[in-house]
Design a protein around this motif. Structure first.
Motif, PDB file in Angstrom:
ATOM      1  N   VAL A  52       0.806  -1.214   0.000  1.00  0.00           N
ATOM      2  CA  VAL A  52       0.000   0.000   0.000  1.00  0.00           C
ATOM      3  C   VAL A  52       0.846   1.274   0.000  1.00  0.00           C
ATOM      4  N   ALA A  53       2.066   1.185   0.528  1.00  0.00           N
ATOM      5  CA  ALA A  53       2.914   2.383   0.594  1.00  0.00           C
ATOM      6  C   ALA A  53       4.350   1.945   0.804  1.00  0.00           C
ATOM      7  N   TYR A  54       5.265   2.862   0.554  1.00  0.00           N
ATOM      8  CA  TYR A  54       6.670   2.601   0.866  1.00  0.00           C
ATOM      9  C   TYR A  54       7.328   3.912   1.243  1.00  0.00           C
ATOM     10  N   GLY A  55       8.455   3.817   1.892  1.00  0.00           N
ATOM     11  CA  GLY A  55       9.195   5.013   2.260  1.00  0.00           C
ATOM     12  C   GLY A  55      10.672   4.691   2.389  1.00  0.00           C
ATOM     13  N   MET A  56      11.495   5.710   2.234  1.00  0.00           N
ATOM     14  CA  MET A  56      12.931   5.537   2.370  1.00  0.00           C
ATOM     15  C   MET A  56      13.467   6.552   3.354  1.00  0.00           C
ATOM     16  N   THR A  57      14.380   6.098   4.208  1.00  0.00           N
ATOM     17  CA  THR A  57      15.097   7.029   5.058  1.00  0.00           C
ATOM     18  C   THR A  57      16.560   6.941   4.665  1.00  0.00           C
ATOM     19  N   GLY A  58      17.253   8.022   4.774  1.00  0.00           N
ATOM     20  CA  GLY A  58      18.631   8.095   4.311  1.00  0.00           C
ATOM     21  C   GLY A  58      18.731   9.242   3.328  1.00  0.00           C
ATOM     22  N   VAL A  59      19.864   9.358   2.680  1.00  0.00           N
ATOM     23  CA  VAL A  59      20.097  10.480   1.777  1.00  0.00           C
ATOM     24  C   VAL A  59      20.440   9.956   0.401  1.00  0.00           C
ATOM     25  N   VAL A  60      19.726  10.428  -0.592  1.00  0.00           N
ATOM     26  CA  VAL A  60      20.100  10.178  -1.978  1.00  0.00           C
ATOM     27  C   VAL A  60      20.819  11.436  -2.440  1.00  0.00           C
ATOM     28  N   PRO A  61      22.120  11.345  -2.749  1.00  0.00           N
ATOM     29  CA  PRO A  61      22.879  12.556  -3.099  1.00  0.00           C
ATOM     30  C   PRO A  61      22.334  13.240  -4.344  1.00  0.00           C
ATOM     31  N   ASP A  62      22.535  14.561  -4.416  1.00  0.00           N
ATOM     32  CA  ASP A  62      22.167  15.300  -5.628  1.00  0.00           C
ATOM     33  C   ASP A  62      22.881  14.665  -6.812  1.00  0.00           C
ATOM     34  N   GLY A  63      22.177  14.569  -7.920  1.00  0.00           N
ATOM     35  CA  GLY A  63      22.775  13.999  -9.119  1.00  0.00           C
ATOM     36  C   GLY A  63      22.595  12.502  -9.240  1.00  0.00           C
TER      37      GLY A  63
END
Length: 128
Positions: A52-63
């Motif tokens: 039904v849903a998902y989420g991410m924690t952490g950092v996806v760098p720019d680019g």
């Protein structure tokens, strides 16, 4: 007679399973210009269930372009951006044969060959 009938209506609400969180923690070394796929074969619930849903924690760098993909064998069923919280427009029925993949494409890190470590945690909300 009203009391037992009202109890019968409340009991099914109490016995329904709460959403199940399936967690996946990833760590990946990224190099500028590189495309990467990180597969994951989650242990889906034994019974049929719906994502039904998902989420991410952490950092996806720019680019870094990051997509979450859900596949059945080689067929792409779902491709959505990596995001903090995303509720699907409609639930997606999942089966044990499905697998997850993070698709990462580094587009404009500072220089070719530059390295960045991506660390994040993906949670999938599955309802019975």
């Amino acid at each position: 007679m009203k009391l037992p009938l009202s109890l019968l209506l409340i009991i099914p609400l109490l016995t329904q399973a709460a959403p199940l969180d399936l967690l996946w923690t990833t760590e990946k070394l990224l190099i500028a210009g590189q495309q990467s796929r990180i597969p994951h074969q989650p242990e889906w619930p034994v019974k049929q269930a719906e994502l039904v849903a998902y989420g991410m924690t952490g950092v996806v760098p720019d680019g870094v372009k990051c997509q979450l993909e859900l596949k059945l064998q080689d067929e792409l069923l779902l491709s959505l951006p990596c995001t903090k919280r995303y509720v699907l427009e409609r639930p997606l029925r999942i089966t044990p044969g499905m697998r997850l993949e993070l698709y990462l494409h580094n587009t404009n890190l500072f220089s070719p060959g530059e390295e960045v470590v991506l660390r994040n945690r993906l949670s999938l909300e599955v309802a019975d």
